[in-house]
Write a protein that holds these residues in place. Structure first.
Motif, short mmCIF file in Angstrom:
data_model
loop_
_atom_site.label_atom_id
_atom_site.label_comp_id
_atom_site.label_asym_id
_atom_site.label_seq_id
_atom_site.Cartn_x
_atom_site.Cartn_y
_atom_site.Cartn_z
N GLY A 78 8.27 8.80 2.09
CA GLY A 78 7.98 7.38 2.22
C GLY A 78 6.92 6.92 1.23
N SER A 81 8.35 7.17 -2.38
CA SER A 81 9.36 6.14 -2.66
C SER A 81 8.69 4.81 -2.96
CB SER A 81 10.32 6.00 -1.49
OG SER A 81 9.64 5.52 -0.34
N TRP A 82 7.62 4.52 -2.25
CA TRP A 82 6.90 3.28 -2.52
C TRP A 82 6.23 3.34 -3.89
CZ3 TRP A 82 6.51 -1.53 -0.82
CH2 TRP A 82 5.44 -2.31 -1.27
N VAL A 86 8.75 1.05 -6.05
CA VAL A 86 8.31 -0.32 -5.79
C VAL A 86 7.02 -0.66 -6.50
CG1 VAL A 86 7.73 -2.00 -4.00
CG2 VAL A 86 9.45 -0.25 -3.54
N ALA A 87 5.97 0.13 -6.27
CA ALA A 87 4.64 -0.22 -6.75
C ALA A 87 4.60 -0.39 -8.26
CB ALA A 87 3.63 0.84 -6.31
N GLN A 90 5.84 -3.82 -9.48
CA GLN A 90 5.18 -5.02 -9.00
C GLN A 90 4.31 -5.65 -10.09
OE1 GLN A 90 3.16 -3.57 -5.45
NE2 GLN A 90 4.59 -4.72 -4.20
N ILE A 379 5.22 4.80 3.75
CA ILE A 379 5.22 3.58 2.92
C ILE A 379 3.97 2.76 3.20
CG2 ILE A 379 6.38 1.37 2.55
CD1 ILE A 379 9.05 2.82 3.04
N ARG A 383 0.76 1.86 0.55
CA ARG A 383 0.39 0.48 0.22
C ARG A 383 -1.09 0.20 0.45
NH1 ARG A 383 4.26 -3.57 3.27
NH2 ARG A 383 3.07 -5.01 1.96
#
Length: 476
Positions: A78, A81-82, A86-87, A90, A379, A383
């Protein structure tokens, strides 16, 4: 495999950066590795460790190791993967509207924190029926002490930790623009050190660990990315050993048996008796990591003699936790598991095991719920850093509080820890609104009158740009 992969993921995720080492990702991963990585490796050499309140969990040993591995890997997946998916995609966070902290806030926060600790002291005297109760309290856990503290709201015991949250939130926000002076720094650490005395009265780490983590994290707004110094590793080991010893000398009987009635003396005597190896071995094979045994027991009962919770152990617990047991429409899931397994709820000198977040997710939603839940948790942990660095006002306090309770959340009755943290937040929020809140306009006015020489010229290693008002503008 759990130990090896977990340690490598911890090392790669933190890179020994100061802030990352105290983040929920680091802390929760370490406790998961302790329970499901280290303990099962040591258990075969200690046959007694397979006992669990009179139950032999040998048959569930392999299943528990598997579930611990799955939970730990899902948590890591998790987080990865973030970070990877994703990160990095951004856009940089824009931070042009951070509210400066007024110059009087550090001193006032120290005063508030001391007042909260004094308030704890006075409440203990009132609850205990006199000053003499303090001697009982610091003399170690006993049935008489526990009976007097029964039904006392959790936030009462957490008042010193809330005081730490007050000073840490102010400092984290204040030092984005200007470093603490020598006197401010001394006042800060005096409060932080003083706040660990009340939680140590019963030898409990429930509030002691949040005090330490929150106080340390409050100093890192401009040092998050810096790596720890080698000398700090020694300090960290000493602190870990002290925390590992604490539960073994928290009862009055364990202290007097060693001839030392005070906590510090009993801790020293314990270390002399068992040494460093014995201390570490006892930590990894005691109730500090017995959550492994609980999961091993669950694998033999859940879905067989005991049905899965199907939401009662997560959503149901969150809803019913704040409600008095007398008006709860059904028995709480944690109590249900204990009564089905041991015939009674948790109590003094009775069966009181805790399942860890892995055990909670498994007992509630079986293996699929464990995988999904731990991925989501990973995740959220990944974050944390980005959101803390961009946080302002109330959100900064929420995130620091989250870091403080991360260990307890992963290790113990997770949903109960959430409710305790919520109580701490409510008290902290009321305090800061009454005594530390000011309008944005007033804060900006105070900032305009602050000498330009007071602004930090050298930013932290995140290299956040500083605009004309002294605010960080972007976070990658």
């Amino acid at each position: 495999m759990t130990l090896t992969i977990g340690f490598l993921a911890w090392l790669g995720g933190t890179k020994l950066r100061r802030g990352a080492l105290l983040s929920p990702y680091s802390l929760m991963l370490l406790i998961l590795v302790s329970i499901f990585g280290v303990r099962p490796l040591l258990m075969p050499d200690e046959p007694k460790s397979f006992g669990f309140y009179g139950i032999d969990i040998s048959l569930g040993f392999g299943d528990a190791a598997f579930l611990g591995f799955v939970g730990t890997i899902s948590f890591i997946v998790g987080a990865l993967s973030w970070g990877l998916l994703v990160a990095r995609k951004q856009e940089p966070l824009t931070m042009t509207d951070l509210t400066p902290v007024q110059s009087w806030a550090p001193r006032r926060s120290v005063f508030i924190a001391w007042s909260l600790s004094i308030g704890w002291l006075l409440l203990m005297i009132v609850i205990g029926g006199g000053v003499g109760f303090l001697a009982q309290l610091f003399g170690g856990r006993s049935e008489a002490v526990i009976s007097k503290l029964e039904n006392v709201p959790a936030f009462v015991g957490a008042l010193p930790a809330i005081g730490c949250l007050v000073i840490a939130t102010v400092r984290f926000r204040y030092e984005r623009l200007q470093p603490y002076s020598r006197s401010q720094n001394i006042g800060y650490w005096l409060v932080a050190i003083g706040s660990i005395v009340p939680p140590s009265a019963l030898g409990t780490r429930r509030y002691l660990i949040p005090c330490v983590i929150i106080a340390l994290m409050g100093t890192l707004s401009n040092h998050w990315q810096k790596r720890i110094k080698p000398s700090w590793i020694v300090v960290g080991v000493v602190a870990f050993v002290a925390l590992a010893i604490l539960p073994f000398v928290r009862s009055a009987g364990s202290r007097t048996a060693r001839g030392e009635a005070d906590l510090v003396g009993a801790m020293g005597a314990y270390f002399q008796d068992v040494g460093l190896r014995g201390t570490l071995n006892n930590f990894f094979l005691s109730y500090d990591t017995e959550m492994f045994n609980y999961v091993a027991y669950m694998t033999q009962t859940m879905g067989k003699t005991i049905p899965f919770g199907m939401g009662r152990g997560t959503i149901g617990e969150l809803i019913t936790m704040p409600l008095p047991a007398a008006i709860t429409p059904f028995q709480r899931w944690a109590d249900y598991l204990l009564t089905q397994s041991f015939g009674a709820n948790c109590g003094y000198q009775s069966a009181c095991p805790v399942p860890s977040i892995v055990g909670i997710l498994f007992s509630d939603l079986a293996l699929p719920g464990l995988v999904v839940g731990m991925v989501i948790l990973g995740i959220m942990a990944a974050r944390f850093e980005r959101h803390l660095m961009a946080s302002d006002g109330t959100m900064t306090g929420v995130l620091l509080l989250t870091a403080g309770f991360a260990v307890a959340f992963a290790r113990g009755n997770s949903l109960a820890q959430v409710w305790i943290a919520v109580q701490c937040f409510i008290v902290w929020w009321v305090v800061q609104r009454l005594f530390l809140h000011s309008s944005k306009e007033k804060a900006n006015e105070s900032q305009r009158h602050r000498p330009a020489s007071g602004l930090m010229e050298e930013r932290n290693s995140l290299k956040l740009p500083v605009d004309a008002a002294g605010r960080k503008t972007q976070l990658q």
